[in-house]
Design an enzyme around this catalytic site. Structure first.
Site, mmCIF file in Angstrom:
data_model
loop_
_atom_site.group_PDB
_atom_site.id
_atom_site.type_symbol
_atom_site.label_atom_id
_atom_site.label_comp_id
_atom_site.label_asym_id
_atom_site.label_seq_id
_atom_site.Cartn_x
_atom_site.Cartn_y
_atom_site.Cartn_z
ATOM 1 N N LYS A 150 0.603 -1.317 -0.003
ATOM 2 C CA LYS A 150 -0.047 -0.099 0.049
ATOM 3 C C LYS A 150 0.921 1.287 -0.089
ATOM 4 O O LYS A 150 0.851 2.189 0.792
ATOM 5 C CB LYS A 150 -0.961 -0.082 1.307
ATOM 6 C CG LYS A 150 -1.924 0.929 1.349
ATOM 7 C CD LYS A 150 -3.279 0.608 0.458
ATOM 8 C CE LYS A 150 -4.071 1.742 0.290
ATOM 9 N NZ LYS A 150 -5.045 1.574 -0.763
ATOM 10 N N ASP A 153 -5.796 -3.020 -2.019
ATOM 11 C CA ASP A 153 -7.140 -3.161 -2.188
ATOM 12 C C ASP A 153 -7.444 -3.809 -3.661
ATOM 13 O O ASP A 153 -8.358 -4.592 -3.876
ATOM 14 C CB ASP A 153 -7.663 -1.671 -2.172
ATOM 15 C CG ASP A 153 -6.793 -0.719 -2.666
ATOM 16 O OD1 ASP A 153 -5.502 -1.002 -2.928
ATOM 17 O OD2 ASP A 153 -7.096 0.612 -2.865
ATOM 18 N N ASP A 158 -6.249 -16.229 3.177
ATOM 19 C CA ASP A 158 -7.662 -16.706 3.626
ATOM 20 C C ASP A 158 -8.770 -16.649 2.238
ATOM 21 O O ASP A 158 -9.595 -17.598 1.857
ATOM 22 C CB ASP A 158 -8.323 -16.433 4.825
ATOM 23 C CG ASP A 158 -7.707 -17.105 6.074
ATOM 24 O OD1 ASP A 158 -6.748 -18.003 5.748
ATOM 25 O OD2 ASP A 158 -8.291 -17.107 7.096
#
Ligand code: NAD
Length: 356
Positions: free
Chosen positions: A190, A222, A250
């Protein structure tokens, strides 16, 4: 000759590791694997027997072994213990003590199980990506941290921080894995907002100079979350920080639709690794002979590939698992209409039969 520490842990850990041991026995007997086994305690079962979720003897033996094969830890009966005695603490300490900074989380979709994914088949068919997550630093460990009162109200804070050397070593780990795969690394950060990620990106670009045959790209986290769900097959190896890796791995696991199929590895600088299924101890199904042992069996394949340099034998296990799935055998968690449902034990036997 390699020496492996077996830590079944709690819940379904014992049942699934028993199946993985059948596979190791078969490889020893039929393919001269030459693996010797030590057995130890970790988690709730270790607490019950010794008062600690990570007994010193387990740590001592781990230090003398080449790798660890772990089942899972945890269970309702230990959930109210004080935090540092809980089963999960044993696992975290083991990772920290062995400096297992490189967490490999493959997300592979077995074509036979494509209908188990919540995404359309054409989006996930052929999916085979690897997330390399930094595991022992970043915001989960950064200081200062805490909750205190400031300006008359509660204030919670953590610190996202990386030393250059920590980024460098996870970078090297990712590039080395890409060498064994499709030779593409996507570094997720990021950097448009966080200074720590600016450094992350700068160091990744520098590390890449040692691997001229590997393509390095960068993606903001994102966007990476979006792309993982939209076109996951675009990725080969993703390398990222502890926090971003926790979330993205996950998400990637769920693309495959099945928690019982996915192994993982946590490695240190010397190639020592702890190999374990990504799922937990599943106390709701423990002792019922219905747990899927394939993630544990595939953890042995990962160990052979990434710590023991026995890629041929790793492939043999993976082919055997595919053969069993091709024949239509499924444990309950991955069963669909028309499949032959078998128990934990029988699934282990079927893989061994396909191997031998
Ligand atoms: P879980 O992964 O144990 O179970 C989630 C669901 O998936 C359950 O319905 C379970 O029955 C099912 N499941 C899991 N593995 C399966 C398998 N091999 N075959 C078939 N079904 C399977 O997660 P949870 O329920 O959130 O946690 C249970 C315990 O495990 C907790 O104590 C938790 O702290 C611990 N845990 C341990 C690890 C680890 O050891 N690495 C990881 C996650 C959770």
């Amino acid at each position: 000759m390699s020496e492996i520490l077996i830590l079944p842990g709690d819940g379904i850990g014992q049942e699934i590791i028993t199946q993985a041991l059948k596979v190791i026995d078969c490889l020893n007997a039929d393919f001269n694997l030459g693996m010797t086994l030590e057995h130890g305690l970790v988690g709730g079962s270790a607490y019950d027997e010794t008062g600690s979720p990570l007994p010193q003897v387990t740590l001592d033996v781990a230090r003398q072994c080449d790798s660890i094969l772990l089942g899972a830890v945890g269970g309702y009966q230990w959930a109210s213990l004080e935090r540092n005695l809980r089963p999960e603490r044993g696992l975290l300490e083991l990772r920290a003590e062995m400096d297992l900074f490189s967490n490999l989380r493959p997300a592979i979709l077995y074509p036979q199980l494509a209908s188990a994914s919540t995404l359309k088949e054409e989006v996930v068919l052929g999916l085979d990506l690897m997330i390399v997550r930094e595991l022992v630093s970043g915001i989960y460990f950064g200081k200062p941290r805490g909750v205190e009162v400031r300006n008359g109200q509660k204030y919670g804070f953590n610190t996202a921080a990386y030393y250059e050397s920590e980024i460098r070593r996870i970078g090297h780990a990712a590039f080395k894995i890409a060498q064994l795969r499709d030779k593409r690394v996507c570094s997720v950060d990021k950097a448009n907002v966080l200074e720590v990620c600016e450094l992350w990106r700068e160091v990744m670009i520098d590390v890449a100079k040692d691997y001229p045959n590997i393509e390095l790209t960068h993606m903001y986290v994102d966007n990476a979350a979006m792309q993982l769900v939209k076109t996951p097959k675009q990725f080969d190896v993703i390398v990222t920080s502890n926090l971003f890796g926790d979330v993205l791995s996950d998400c990637a696991a769920m693309l495959t639709g099945s928690i019982g199929m996915l192994p993982s590895a946590s490695l240190n600088q010397d190639g020592f690794g702890m190999y374990e299924p990504i799922h937990g101890s599943a106390p709701d199904i423990a002792g019922k002979d219905i747990a899927n042992p394939l993630a544990a069996i595939l953890s042995v394949a990962m160990m052979l590939r990434y710590s023991l340099n026995q890629i041929d034998l790793a492939l043999k296990i993976e082919v055997a698992v595919n053969t069993v799935l091709d024949k239509g055998y499924r444990t309950q968690d991955i069963a669909t209409e028309g499949s032959m449902v078998v128990g934990t034990n029988e699934m282990g036997d079927l893989v061994v039969e396909a191997l031998a």
